[in-house]
Design a protein around this motif. Structure first.
Motif, short mmCIF file in Angstrom:
data_model
loop_
_atom_site.label_atom_id
_atom_site.label_comp_id
_atom_site.label_asym_id
_atom_site.label_seq_id
_atom_site.Cartn_x
_atom_site.Cartn_y
_atom_site.Cartn_z
N ASP A 10 -6.22 5.69 -3.47
CA ASP A 10 -7.24 4.58 -3.41
C ASP A 10 -6.44 3.38 -3.50
N ALA A 11 -7.64 2.36 -3.22
CA ALA A 11 -7.28 1.00 -2.95
C ALA A 11 -6.53 0.25 -3.94
N ASP A 12 -6.97 0.47 -5.53
CA ASP A 12 -6.34 -0.08 -6.62
C ASP A 12 -4.95 0.49 -6.65
N THR A 13 -4.64 1.64 -6.59
CA THR A 13 -3.24 2.19 -6.60
C THR A 13 -2.27 1.62 -5.49
N LEU A 14 -3.03 1.58 -4.26
CA LEU A 14 -2.28 0.97 -3.03
C LEU A 14 -1.77 -0.53 -3.45
N ALA A 15 -2.85 -1.33 -4.05
CA ALA A 15 -2.41 -2.76 -4.42
C ALA A 15 -1.32 -2.85 -5.21
N GLY A 16 -1.41 -2.08 -6.35
CA GLY A 16 -0.28 -1.97 -7.36
C GLY A 16 0.88 -1.60 -6.90
N ASP A 17 1.01 -0.74 -5.88
CA ASP A 17 2.32 -0.42 -5.25
C ASP A 17 3.06 -1.38 -4.41
N TYR A 50 -0.99 -9.17 -4.38
CA TYR A 50 -0.73 -10.69 -5.01
C TYR A 50 -1.04 -11.02 -6.36
N GLU A 51 -2.43 -10.83 -6.58
CA GLU A 51 -2.70 -11.02 -7.89
C GLU A 51 -2.18 -10.26 -8.91
N GLN A 52 -1.37 -9.19 -8.64
CA GLN A 52 -0.86 -8.27 -9.55
C GLN A 52 0.64 -8.70 -9.80
N LEU A 53 1.04 -9.63 -8.83
CA LEU A 53 2.61 -9.93 -9.22
C LEU A 53 2.68 -10.87 -10.34
N SER A 54 3.83 -10.82 -10.87
CA SER A 54 4.37 -11.31 -12.32
C SER A 54 5.49 -11.93 -12.18
N ALA A 55 5.93 -12.76 -13.42
CA ALA A 55 7.13 -13.57 -13.29
C ALA A 55 8.23 -12.57 -13.45
N ASP A 56 7.96 -11.33 -13.70
CA ASP A 56 8.87 -10.03 -14.34
C ASP A 56 9.66 -9.46 -12.87
N GLY A 57 10.87 -9.17 -12.78
CA GLY A 57 11.45 -8.43 -11.89
C GLY A 57 12.02 -9.35 -10.52
N ALA A 58 11.36 -10.51 -10.59
CA ALA A 58 12.11 -11.46 -9.03
C ALA A 58 12.04 -12.88 -9.77
N ASP A 59 12.92 -13.46 -9.08
CA ASP A 59 12.81 -14.96 -9.38
C ASP A 59 12.13 -15.70 -8.15
N TRP A 60 11.10 -15.94 -8.70
CA TRP A 60 10.04 -16.50 -7.69
C TRP A 60 10.26 -18.00 -7.19
N SER A 61 11.24 -18.65 -7.94
CA SER A 61 11.68 -20.05 -7.45
C SER A 61 12.80 -19.95 -6.45
N ARG A 62 13.09 -18.76 -6.07
CA ARG A 62 14.13 -18.49 -5.21
C ARG A 62 13.75 -17.57 -3.79
N VAL A 63 12.43 -17.69 -3.42
CA VAL A 63 11.90 -17.02 -2.27
C VAL A 63 11.36 -17.96 -1.44
N HIS A 64 11.57 -17.85 -0.13
CA HIS A 64 10.73 -18.84 0.83
C HIS A 64 9.39 -17.84 1.49
N LEU A 65 8.32 -18.49 1.48
CA LEU A 65 7.12 -17.89 1.90
C LEU A 65 6.66 -18.40 3.24
N TRP A 66 6.37 -17.59 4.16
CA TRP A 66 5.82 -17.83 5.56
C TRP A 66 4.53 -17.12 5.76
N TRP A 67 3.79 -17.55 6.80
CA TRP A 67 2.85 -16.72 7.32
C TRP A 67 2.49 -16.44 8.68
N GLY A 68 1.92 -15.17 8.86
CA GLY A 68 2.06 -14.55 10.30
C GLY A 68 0.95 -15.02 10.65
N ASP A 69 -0.36 -15.62 10.31
CA ASP A 69 -1.17 -16.42 11.07
C ASP A 69 -1.89 -17.10 9.98
N GLU A 70 -2.80 -17.96 10.52
CA GLU A 70 -3.62 -18.83 9.69
C GLU A 70 -4.91 -19.22 10.57
#
Length: 239
Positions: A10-17, A50-70
């Protein structure tokens, strides 16, 4: 280059993964001494992840974010993919502003007394892209097989020089958009398609069957090392 599929009930499990895999991919790149460059997508299932992402497991201060479209609307507009991502996780996790590479907004040049043209905005974003391949491109999939803002039958599908182009008549509102092109989307170590719902099942099956890019644009995007389809059972029901 490998192509893999992961199917969830289901979608909930998908989003968590998706959230778990994204944090792991970022952490893995950081452990190799790199600041990963990730291209984000919009859409319901991506935002839920994205709403399930947390500060655990990755250093979010050291990632660059871009977008595929806008969507080419004013900065901060609720329709913008970057604003939805900010609301979902960017502000919450404290990602530095200079690591958030949002596509230009319609009012980006308002302080100069006028709006920025879409072609200038697209070319400017294309020129700002990193010189090295992206670590990861996240993509949704439309029921018509479109990806980013590359739609069936549109001339943007044939672009081989520009990395980012304008779209004036998108069949999905709002009609004015900016999108990365195939040359940019295909310059990534990994591409992940995030797809939920039976309304996407036919499009998924067409891509897997090798439907022509002109009819199913998502067929034109693959990762340099891996292409991963993360689906729920309704989206995979025609496979």
């Amino acid at each position: 280059m490998s192509t893999e599929r992961v199917i969830h009930p289901d979608a909930d499990t998908l989003a968590g993964d998706i959230a778990e895999r994204l944090a792991e991919a970022i952490s893995r790149a950081q452990q190799q001494g790199r600041e990963p460059h990730v291209v984000l997508t919009g859409g319901t299932i991506a935002i839920a992840a994205y709403e399930q992402l947390s500060a655990d497991g990755a250093d979010w201060s050291r990632v660059h974010l871009w977008w595929g479209d806008e969507r080419f609307v004013a900065a901060g507009h609720e329709d913008r993919n970057d604003q939805q991502a900010r609301d979902a996780f960017i502000d919450r996790l404290g990602i530095p502003d200079d690591h958030v590479h949002a596509m230009p907004a319609r009012d980006a040049s308002a302080h100069d007394g006028g709006e920025q043209s879409m072609s200038d905005a697209a070319d400017g974003y294309g020129a700002s892209l990193p010189g090295e391949p992206f670590d990861l491109v996240l993509l949704g999939l439309g029921p018509d097989g479109h990806v980013a803002s590359l739609f069936p039958g549109f001339t943007q599908l044939d672009e081989q020089v520009r990395s980012c182009v304008e779209v004036y008549d998108s069949p999905k509102p709002p009609p004015e958009r900016i999108t990365l092109t195939f040359p940019a989307l295909n310059r990534s170590a990994e591409v992940w398609f995030l797809v939920s719902g039976d309304g996407k099942a036919d499009a998924v099956a067409r891509v897997v069957a090798g439907s022509p890019v002109a009819e199913t644009p998502a067929s034109g995007v693959t990762g340099l090392e891996r292409t991963l389809w993360i689906l729920d059972e309704p989206a995979a029901s025609h496979l």
